[in-house]
Design a protein around this motif. Structure first.
Motif, PDB file in Angstrom:
ATOM      1  N   SER A  84      17.658 -11.465 -10.994  1.00  0.00           N
ATOM      2  CA  SER A  84      17.491 -10.657  -9.785  1.00  0.00           C
ATOM      3  C   SER A  84      18.160 -11.284  -8.573  1.00  0.00           C
ATOM      4  O   SER A  84      17.892 -10.884  -7.440  1.00  0.00           O
ATOM      5  CB  SER A  84      16.000 -10.458  -9.498  1.00  0.00           C
ATOM      6  N   SER A  85      19.043 -12.254  -8.788  1.00  0.00           N
ATOM      7  CA  SER A  85      19.659 -12.947  -7.657  1.00  0.00           C
ATOM      8  C   SER A  85      20.525 -12.024  -6.807  1.00  0.00           C
ATOM      9  O   SER A  85      20.732 -12.274  -5.618  1.00  0.00           O
ATOM     10  CB  SER A  85      20.503 -14.134  -8.155  1.00  0.00           C
ATOM     11  N   VAL A  96       6.726  -8.961  -5.393  1.00  0.00           N
ATOM     12  CA  VAL A  96       6.681  -9.830  -4.221  1.00  0.00           C
ATOM     13  C   VAL A  96       7.221  -9.053  -3.022  1.00  0.00           C
ATOM     14  O   VAL A  96       7.871  -8.017  -3.175  1.00  0.00           O
ATOM     15  CB  VAL A  96       7.519 -11.114  -4.415  1.00  0.00           C
ATOM     16  N   TYR A  97       6.954  -9.578  -1.849  1.00  0.00           N
ATOM     17  CA  TYR A  97       7.550  -9.045  -0.626  1.00  0.00           C
ATOM     18  C   TYR A  97       7.902 -10.233   0.240  1.00  0.00           C
ATOM     19  O   TYR A  97       7.084 -10.747   1.000  1.00  0.00           O
ATOM     20  CB  TYR A  97       6.585  -8.095   0.083  1.00  0.00           C
ATOM     21  N   SER A  98       9.143 -10.680   0.074  1.00  0.00           N
ATOM     22  CA  SER A  98       9.598 -11.898   0.739  1.00  0.00           C
ATOM     23  C   SER A  98      10.974 -11.640   1.337  1.00  0.00           C
ATOM     24  O   SER A  98      11.611 -10.627   1.038  1.00  0.00           O
ATOM     25  CB  SER A  98       9.671 -13.051  -0.280  1.00  0.00           C
ATOM     26  N   PRO A  99      11.471 -12.562   2.171  1.00  0.00           N
ATOM     27  CA  PRO A  99      12.817 -12.371   2.743  1.00  0.00           C
ATOM     28  C   PRO A  99      13.896 -12.276   1.673  1.00  0.00           C
ATOM     29  O   PRO A  99      14.915 -11.619   1.879  1.00  0.00           O
ATOM     30  CB  PRO A  99      12.994 -13.614   3.621  1.00  0.00           C
ATOM     31  N   GLU A 100      13.685 -12.925   0.530  1.00  0.00           N
ATOM     32  CA  GLU A 100      14.699 -12.926  -0.523  1.00  0.00           C
ATOM     33  C   GLU A 100      14.643 -11.675  -1.394  1.00  0.00           C
ATOM     34  O   GLU A 100      15.679 -11.157  -1.826  1.00  0.00           O
ATOM     35  CB  GLU A 100      14.547 -14.163  -1.416  1.00  0.00           C
ATOM     36  N   LEU A 101      13.444 -11.176  -1.672  1.00  0.00           N
ATOM     37  CA  LEU A 101      13.281 -10.019  -2.553  1.00  0.00           C
ATOM     38  C   LEU A 101      12.047  -9.238  -2.128  1.00  0.00           C
ATOM     39  O   LEU A 101      10.961  -9.804  -1.989  1.00  0.00           O
ATOM     40  CB  LEU A 101      13.132 -10.474  -4.013  1.00  0.00           C
ATOM     41  N   ARG A 102      12.235  -7.942  -1.914  1.00  0.00           N
ATOM     42  CA  ARG A 102      11.138  -7.090  -1.464  1.00  0.00           C
ATOM     43  C   ARG A 102      10.895  -5.969  -2.465  1.00  0.00           C
ATOM     44  O   ARG A 102      11.829  -5.281  -2.866  1.00  0.00           O
ATOM     45  CB  ARG A 102      11.452  -6.503  -0.082  1.00  0.00           C
ATOM     46  N   TYR A 103       9.656  -5.818  -2.861  1.00  0.00           N
ATOM     47  CA  TYR A 103       9.235  -4.677  -3.681  1.00  0.00           C
ATOM     48  C   TYR A 103       8.551  -3.674  -2.754  1.00  0.00           C
ATOM     49  O   TYR A 103       7.592  -4.023  -2.056  1.00  0.00           O
ATOM     50  CB  TYR A 103       8.227  -5.107  -4.743  1.00  0.00           C
ATOM     51  N   VAL A 104       9.025  -2.443  -2.760  1.00  0.00           N
ATOM     52  CA  VAL A 104       8.404  -1.363  -2.001  1.00  0.00           C
ATOM     53  C   VAL A 104       8.102  -0.240  -2.982  1.00  0.00           C
ATOM     54  O   VAL A 104       9.018   0.329  -3.587  1.00  0.00           O
ATOM     55  CB  VAL A 104       9.316  -0.850  -0.866  1.00  0.00           C
ATOM     56  N   CYS A 105       6.834   0.048  -3.185  1.00  0.00           N
ATOM     57  CA  CYS A 105       6.411   1.044  -4.168  1.00  0.00           C
ATOM     58  C   CYS A 105       5.865   2.278  -3.452  1.00  0.00           C
ATOM     59  O   CYS A 105       4.845   2.194  -2.758  1.00  0.00           O
ATOM     60  CB  CYS A 105       5.338   0.471  -5.098  1.00  0.00           C
ATOM     61  N   ILE A 106       6.540   3.397  -3.621  1.00  0.00           N
ATOM     62  CA  ILE A 106       6.178   4.619  -2.918  1.00  0.00           C
ATOM     63  C   ILE A 106       5.542   5.610  -3.883  1.00  0.00           C
ATOM     64  O   ILE A 106       6.087   5.883  -4.954  1.00  0.00           O
ATOM     65  CB  ILE A 106       7.403   5.235  -2.242  1.00  0.00           C
ATOM     66  N   ALA A 107       4.394   6.125  -3.495  1.00  0.00           N
ATOM     67  CA  ALA A 107       3.670   7.112  -4.289  1.00  0.00           C
ATOM     68  C   ALA A 107       3.563   8.416  -3.506  1.00  0.00           C
ATOM     69  O   ALA A 107       3.539   8.408  -2.273  1.00  0.00           O
ATOM     70  CB  ALA A 107       2.271   6.600  -4.641  1.00  0.00           C
ATOM     71  N   GLY A 108       3.490   9.517  -4.212  1.00  0.00           N
ATOM     72  CA  GLY A 108       3.308  10.820  -3.574  1.00  0.00           C
ATOM     73  C   GLY A 108       1.896  11.335  -3.806  1.00  0.00           C
ATOM     74  O   GLY A 108       1.328  11.161  -4.885  1.00  0.00           O
TER      75      GLY A 108
END
Length: 328
Positions: free
Chosen positions: A159-160, A201-213
């Motif tokens: 994931s780099s 994770v949610y960090s400066p290097e890698l962010r996960y954003v999970c959106i639900a409806g």
């Protein structure tokens, strides 16, 4: 932790439609303490060149279903590549029937889904060619199954090069085991993802954003009464309900449709009388450690959607509320 409507923000929700609902105050748009994120969850400066994005189609969808979304992103100056997938490609998954693990519910992503992982690899190469300077990293936008398949790709190939994984209505969590009438539709794939793929994770290097409806609430097949939302189901706390659709299904009683939808929800999360986007329950689309967002009145798929009455995650009025994650 059993959840109820209490997780909804007490502030007024935003509507992209012409209603009398005022805008929510910006001060409560993000509540990092609710999702147990690192203190450094915001980016103070934006890159000079916007990262290219890779759109990963969901189960049964094809590349063309996301062309309009790619055009919308282009309007925000986000270079975009879509993984090349046709509807008939999904028949390749039938190869899993020859694997004994399919029948025992312990199926692994590889080699059954190698074909999709190769399409992601090709799209990543295309996106990198679109990049002109910048940080050299990419954003993944995974719709439905494309969200958890992105996680498989990141686990297998690293994931780099990825700085954002934004998922749209992705069923991240495996259904609970041992419940009558519940069959794991992935035959163990989501169990594998949960056990073997990196945690959100949610960090400066890698962010996960999970959106639900939150488009329609299901109901039990043999129960004509409405029950409490998310009653007894474990779910991570969401950020806020950020979009509202006055045409969303908000029926208080059971209908054939709510029962039908509820049976689909039950196969995904183990319970029928929960809210979701018509296919994936809110509870299944969120991940612990990610920035979890719930969008009110948003439908699951581009197929069967309508920007005016049944917007999906990629409709322009909805994109407005998650595009910021691609621009930082």
């Amino acid at each position: 932790m059993a959840m109820s409507l209490a997780w909804l923000s007490p502030c007024t929700i935003i509507s992209p439609y012409k209603t009398n609902i005022p805008r929510r105050c910006s001060c409560c748009y993000v509540n990092s303490s609710q999702v147990d994120l690192p203190s450094s969850l915001t980016t103070t400066s934006s890159p000079t060149t916007i990262r290219p994005a890779v759109i990963l189609p969901g189960l049964g969808n094809n590349t063309n279903d996301y062309e309009k979304l790619a055009l919308i992103l282009k309007g925000y100056e986000v270079p975009t590549a879509i993984a090349k997938v046709s509807r008939i490609d999904w028949l390749r998954n039938a190869a899993g029937l020859l694997d004994t693990n399919y029948w025992t519910g312990t199926l692994r992503p590889r080699p059954v889904l190698d074909w999709y992982l190769k399409r992601i690899e090709d799209a990543v190469s295309e996106a990198k060619e679109l990049a002109q300077g910048g940080s050299g990293t990419l954003s993944f936008i995974g719709h439905s199954a494309g969200g958890w398949l992105a996680r498989v790709y990141m686990q297998e190939f690293g994931s780099s090069d990825i700085s954002l994984l934004l998922t749209l209505g992705s069923p991240h969590l495996p259904p609970p085991k041992g419940l009558p009438g519940v069959i794991d539709q992935t035959r163990g794939l989501l169990n594998y993802v949960e056990k073997n793929c990196a945690k959100a994770v949610y960090s400066p290097e890698l962010r996960y954003v999970c959106i639900a409806g939150r488009y329609i609430q299901g109901s039990r097949f043999f129960d004509s009464s409405s029950t409490s939302v998310m009653g007894g189901v474990e779910q991570p706390t969401s950020e806020v309900a950020a979009v509202t659709n006055p045409n969303a299904e908000t029926l208080t009683g059971s209908t054939f449709r709510t029962r039908f939808v509820g049976q689909g929800y039950k196969q995904v999360c183990g319970q029928a009388d929960v809210w979701g986007d018509g296919v994936v329950p809110v509870v299944s689309a969120h991940l612990k450690g990610a920035l979890n967002v719930t969008l009110e009145g948003v439908y699951h798929s581009p197929v069967g959607s309508d920007d005016a009455t049944r917007p999906w995650y990629g409709s322009s009025a909805v994109v407005e509320h998650w595009i910021r994650h691609l621009l930082v």
